[in-house]
Design an enzyme around this catalytic site. Sequence first.
Site, PDB file in Angstrom:
ATOM      1  N   LYS A  59       0.844  -1.178   0.000  1.00 40.46           N
ATOM      2  CA  LYS A  59       0.000   0.000   0.000  1.00 40.46           C
ATOM      3  C   LYS A  59       0.889   1.241   0.000  1.00 40.46           C
ATOM      4  CE  LYS A  59      -1.803   1.749   3.848  1.00 40.46           C
ATOM      5  NZ  LYS A  59      -0.985   2.534   4.777  1.00 40.46           N
TER       6      LYS A  59
ATOM      7  N   ASP B 155      -2.988  -5.546   2.478  1.00 42.93           N
ATOM      8  CA  ASP B 155      -3.452  -4.727   3.585  1.00 42.93           C
ATOM      9  C   ASP B 155      -3.050  -5.537   4.805  1.00 42.93           C
ATOM     10  OD1 ASP B 155      -4.918  -3.783   5.811  1.00 42.93           O
ATOM     11  OD2 ASP B 155      -6.244  -2.731   4.441  1.00 42.93           O
ATOM     12  N   HIS B 156      -2.019  -5.109   5.501  1.00 47.09           N
ATOM     13  CA  HIS B 156      -1.449  -6.023   6.498  1.00 47.09           C
ATOM     14  C   HIS B 156      -2.412  -6.312   7.651  1.00 47.09           C
ATOM     15  CE1 HIS B 156      -0.347  -2.307   8.651  1.00 47.09           C
ATOM     16  NE2 HIS B 156      -0.242  -3.049   9.728  1.00 47.09           N
TER      17      HIS B 156
ATOM     18  N   LYS C 233      -3.492 -10.133  10.275  1.00 50.65           N
ATOM     19  CA  LYS C 233      -3.541 -10.249  11.736  1.00 50.65           C
ATOM     20  C   LYS C 233      -4.524 -11.361  12.126  1.00 50.65           C
ATOM     21  CE  LYS C 233      -2.616  -5.287  12.393  1.00 50.65           C
ATOM     22  NZ  LYS C 233      -1.427  -5.022  13.159  1.00 50.65           N
TER      23      LYS C 233
ATOM     24  N   GLU D 108      -3.540   5.442  17.431  1.00 51.39           N
ATOM     25  CA  GLU D 108      -2.081   5.297  17.503  1.00 51.39           C
ATOM     26  C   GLU D 108      -1.510   6.360  18.427  1.00 51.39           C
ATOM     27  OE1 GLU D 108      -0.045   3.667  13.858  1.00 51.39           O
ATOM     28  OE2 GLU D 108      -1.364   5.186  13.012  1.00 51.39           O
TER      29      GLU D 108
ATOM     30  N   HIS E 141      -7.207  -0.075   6.251  1.00 48.48           N
ATOM     31  CA  HIS E 141      -7.327  -0.879   7.477  1.00 48.48           C
ATOM     32  C   HIS E 141      -8.716  -0.770   8.119  1.00 48.48           C
ATOM     33  CE1 HIS E 141      -3.183  -1.094   6.666  1.00 48.48           C
ATOM     34  NE2 HIS E 141      -2.764  -0.070   7.382  1.00 48.48           N
TER      35      HIS E 141
ATOM     36  N   LYS F 237      -3.402   9.817  14.897  1.00 45.08           N
ATOM     37  CA  LYS F 237      -2.042   9.678  15.437  1.00 45.08           C
ATOM     38  C   LYS F 237      -1.911  10.574  16.663  1.00 45.08           C
ATOM     39  CE  LYS F 237       0.240   7.959  11.436  1.00 45.08           C
ATOM     40  NZ  LYS F 237       0.559   6.556  11.674  1.00 45.08           N
TER      41      LYS F 237
HETATM   42  C1  BG6 Z   1       0.307   1.564   8.065  1.00 46.44           C
HETATM   43  C2  BG6 Z   1       0.206   3.051   8.062  1.00 46.44           C
HETATM   44  O1  BG6 Z   1      -0.359   1.014   6.958  1.00 46.44           O
HETATM   45  O2  BG6 Z   1      -0.281   1.050   9.263  1.00 46.44           O
HETATM   46  C3  BG6 Z   1       0.877   3.643   9.299  1.00 46.44           C
HETATM   47  O3  BG6 Z   1       0.831   3.570   6.898  1.00 46.44           O
HETATM   48  C4  BG6 Z   1       0.329   3.002  10.551  1.00 46.44           C
HETATM   49  O4  BG6 Z   1       0.723   5.047   9.341  1.00 46.44           O
HETATM   50  C5  BG6 Z   1       0.344   1.484  10.450  1.00 46.44           C
HETATM   51  O5  BG6 Z   1       1.127   3.419  11.639  1.00 46.44           O
HETATM   52  C6  BG6 Z   1      -0.397   0.856  11.602  1.00 46.44           C
HETATM   53  O6  BG6 Z   1      -0.221  -0.538  11.580  1.00 46.44           O
HETATM   54  P1  BG6 Z   1      -0.289  -1.391  12.923  1.00 46.44           P
HETATM   55  O7  BG6 Z   1      -0.183  -2.804  12.464  1.00 46.44           O
HETATM   56  O8  BG6 Z   1       0.853  -0.942  13.766  1.00 46.44           O
HETATM   57  O9  BG6 Z   1      -1.601  -1.067  13.553  1.00 46.44           O
END
Ligand code: BG6
Length: 518
Positions: free
Chosen positions: A172, A201-202, A206, A240, A264, A364
């Site tokens: 992404k 989309d990581h 999870k 975050e 996400h 954030k």
């Molecule tokens: C990323 C964003 O895709 O996901 C970041 O670009 C964000 O800005 C991150 O901090 C959050 O991922 P996770 O897995 O730490 O919740």
Amino acid sequence: MSSADLVPSCPPMISNAPTGVPPTAAVIFGATGDLTHRKIIPAFYHLAKNCLLPDDFAIIGFARRPKTDDEFRKDLEETLRKFSHTQPVDDKVWKKLSARIYYFQGELDDAEAYKRLAQKLKNLPESAKIGDSYLFYLATAPTYFGAAAQNLAAAGLASKNDGGRYRLIVEKPFGEDLKSAQELNRTLQSAFAEKDIFRIDHYLGKETVQNLIYFRFGNSIYEPLWNRRYIDHVQITVAEQVGVESRGGYYDQAGAARDMLQNHLFQLFTLTAMEPPASLDAESIRDEKVKVLRSISTPTPEYLQKNVVRAQYGGGYIGNKAIPAYRQEERVDHQSLTETFVAVRFEVDNWRWHGVPFYLRTGKALAAQFTEINIHFKRPPSVLFAASADKKIHRNSLRIRIQPNESISINFNAKIPGKDEAELVNMDFSYKSSFANYLPEAYERLLVDALIGESTLFTRADEVEQAWRLVDSLHDLWSKQKIKDLPLYACGSMGPVESDLLLERDGRHWTRSRELKS
Ligand code: BG6
């Protein structure tokens, strides 16, 4: 040789993870970048450690800087030792894996480099053993995604009808709006078959996100309640604590809606709202997720004016850590109007959800780091307990904690002993206490799935476009607003007051996370 030869003493495999990775040469574009070092190589290392990689496997790092294989391996080892989520690094596993890592110097937009790459792939020392499967991982700046796919095709390293022989992983952000995402889809699909394109989309990697399907459709007790008759509203929060840190250059062009909401949060949203799929195969699940997005008509500017909130963090402290105001962050425009917080209310206009608001928020520099989905049920009919304030009955709610302290808890009213009053009590499930403590990192699962051609945990072309359609409507509104500053929120808070008002106006409030100190 079997996979056990790659790792001499293999611990049990990642439970339930698919196996059967074919002999493959995996090429990482952007091999000297942060993502490769922090996520991709540690994920490959854990796959090797868990016996999920075949012995006939090679990783080729493609990047611009001159470097030898050994220098590249040494750099990777250094960061692996720092970022591996299991410690210490198993030297035997790393030694075997690193012997299969090579470096290739090339420019991403140089078509000739890809022809040389094709030669290199043919002439790898293990070439006799490596099958004919290739996985290309675009871990580069997004501006190169299209060119890399076209150059791979021109070098004979892509095919639209070669049954999974050439696969492409795309990181992404996938586009920056609907138009650019459509263009990118067209370019990638001109070189690769859609089923061989894996848009990352990581969040889908999870375990707790994958569990949403098991939780909803594997239990008969929740599904009958999962609709407008019983559910009052749904909240999804990705909070975050960190600011933009060193990523100001990228973030200032993106903002919270592009960086987090479009991908996400929408993944959590669609998995929460989707209908039961016809089966658990990739297309059935992704069809249902796309249907959720299609059921949200493009919000009008009038609707959004009332139902979306954006803001920026001001400077301050989170714990002992000083955070500069967003506009003072490195590589951020001092007059930036980029949002670091967004909250929005959507309605899914289908039979199941008509009239049930979904409130989504992310930001954030907030008070705590947590991701959770809160399902708020309707109050029971007020015939018995409503007569007096002390007999007040609270709404039930279900809290699905995606991270950290992965857990699910449901609360219900219980009579306080000795009193004629009810109090909410919790029933908790926690991953840590119920399961062994190995929670694989998202990238481990995603890599294995791409290697075996399993697409469920990747975003399909139409899904990504539907998500952009909705996020574009926010940007369309914002681009017309003539403002000089965004509302500020105190760093270490839970966002601007407008975000609270978004719910208060509807007689609701954001669920207080357990992560927040009182
Ligand atoms: C990323 C964003 O895709 O996901 C970041 O670009 C964000 O800005 C991150 O901090 C959050 O991922 P996770 O897995 O730490 O919740």
